[in-house]
Scaffold this active site. Structure first.
Site, PDB file in Angstrom:
ATOM      1  N   TYR A 188       3.834   2.711  11.273  1.00 22.39           N
ATOM      2  CA  TYR A 188       3.758   3.817  10.301  1.00 22.39           C
ATOM      3  C   TYR A 188       4.245   5.154  10.853  1.00 22.39           C
ATOM      4  CZ  TYR A 188       0.761   0.882   7.385  1.00 22.39           C
ATOM      5  OH  TYR A 188       0.280  -0.116   6.599  1.00 22.39           O
TER       6      TYR A 188
ATOM      7  N   GLY B 188       2.869   1.556  -1.874  1.00 20.38           N
ATOM      8  CA  GLY B 188       1.608   2.226  -1.505  1.00 20.38           C
ATOM      9  C   GLY B 188       0.565   1.744  -2.494  1.00 20.38           C
TER      10      GLY B 188
ATOM     11  N   ASP C 231      -3.897  -4.746  -5.554  1.00 15.65           N
ATOM     12  CA  ASP C 231      -3.359  -3.594  -6.293  1.00 15.65           C
ATOM     13  C   ASP C 231      -2.893  -4.029  -7.688  1.00 15.65           C
ATOM     14  OD1 ASP C 231      -3.664  -2.442  -3.805  1.00 15.65           O
ATOM     15  OD2 ASP C 231      -1.539  -2.619  -3.296  1.00 15.65           O
TER      16      ASP C 231
END
Ligand code: ADP
Length: 307
Positions: free
Chosen positions: A100, A28, A258
């Site tokens: 998802y 995530g 990220d």
């Protein structure tokens, strides 16, 4: 002790190992950043703020947070919801596809756990990081409360850091995303947008234009990511374009941004210059994209970062 909070959703990632077996891992955007920061800057206290369930996979997720040395004091366990999940597959054209199961995940409820008492404890942090993904998934009726809690942190001197990470499918409309992103940019001290995100929402075509766009806000540090082309920064009025050495062996670009965010911010929190922080962030991102999945194997990552 330097301390940062990362608020977001970590999900169970499923991949097909063979016709009848699934492998799982955890990923995530905000969690990925937390992991890479902690791997590179172990002396910083890196804390996740999220909600998970009490199910077996949520317990395994919690164990993974701990094994990555993340602080889990503010990982809340919802009594009835479970962790979100996605299945990742590569289609015949080599494109990645995601399915998802996150519409009812525990993480959507995280704001209800941020009581006044918890928020007071969060004021001890140096930094608080959030992205457009948690912003999109938290229950709509908790958004006002979310902004009030962030205002309290800002008032207490915590630096607020925002990466838009726009995901169209998580928003009811572009306007809904723009309305929330404007609030996020307004309240933040540091922004780490990617050109691509801003181009879809605001029609921005270049890193320079992205910086121009940021001028309307009171940001003290702006870092614009533009894939292998460049990273462009502005601190105060000083702009700089940083060159990126393109990686030739790109395996999977998941979590490049990220990794960059986590390592850049870790370097800044450790007193490094913007120039050094960009180089380290880019090195981490360039390493991660040479491995499949969001989280590169620890040994390979550490080895590459030490070279
Ligand atoms: P995001 O993952 O958010 O879409 P970018 O695509 O801008 O973000 O990538 C984030 C960072 O990853 C870039 O700033 C750069 O440092 C690094 N990066 C991305 N693609 C490459 C590449 N092909 N070669 C080397 N570094 C890359």
């Amino acid at each position: 002790m330097t301390k940062i909070f990362f608020l977001g959703e970590c999900m169970v990632e499923l991949r097909e190992l063979d016709d009848s077996t699934m492998g799982h891992s955890f990923a995530g955007d905000v969690y990925n950043s937390a992991v890479y920061m902690k791997r590179c800057f172990p002396t910083i206290t890196v804390s996740m703020i999220t909600a998970i369930g009490r199910d077996r996979l949520s317990e395994k997720m919690l164990s993974r947070f701990k094994s990555e040395d993340l602080d889990t004091q503010f990982v809340f366990q919802h009594p009835s919801k479970v962790a979100g999940m996605y299945f990742i597959e590569t289609d015949s054209a080599g494109e990645r596809r995601f399915t998802y199961w996150r519409n009812d995940s525990a993480a959507k409820k995280v704001v209800q756990f941020l009581t006044d008492d918890v928020v007071e404890q969060l004021t001890a942090a140096d930094m608080f990081f959030f992205s457009g993904i948690p912003l999109a998934i938290i229950d709509e009726d908790s958004r006002d409360a979310f902004w009030q809690k962030l205002a309290r942190l800002k008032q207490a001197g915590v630096k607020l850091v925002f990466d838009p990470n726009y995901r169209a499918q998580l928003w009811a409309s572009k306007d809904a995303a723009i309305e929330q992103f404007n609030k996020a940019f307004q309240i933040s001290d540091i922004a780490l947008p990617g050109v691509e995100d801003l181009s879809v929402l605001y029609g921005i075509a270049s890193a320079e234009e992205a910086l121009d766009f940021c001028q309307q806000y009171q940001l003290e540090e702006m870092v614009v990511k533009n894939g292998p082309q460049s990273v462009v920064t502005q601190i105060g009025t000083e702009r700089h374009s940083h060159q990126i050495t393109p990686v030739t062996n790109v395996v999977d670009t998941t979590s490049a941004g990220d990794a960059f965010n986590g390592v850049y911010l870790g370097a800044r929190l450790s007193g490094r210059s913007v120039f050094e922080a960009v180089q380290l962030g880019a090195k981490a991102a360039g390493t991660v994209i040479q491995h499949p999945g969001a989280i590169a194997p620890l040994a390979a990552f550490k080895q590459a970062m030490s070279e």
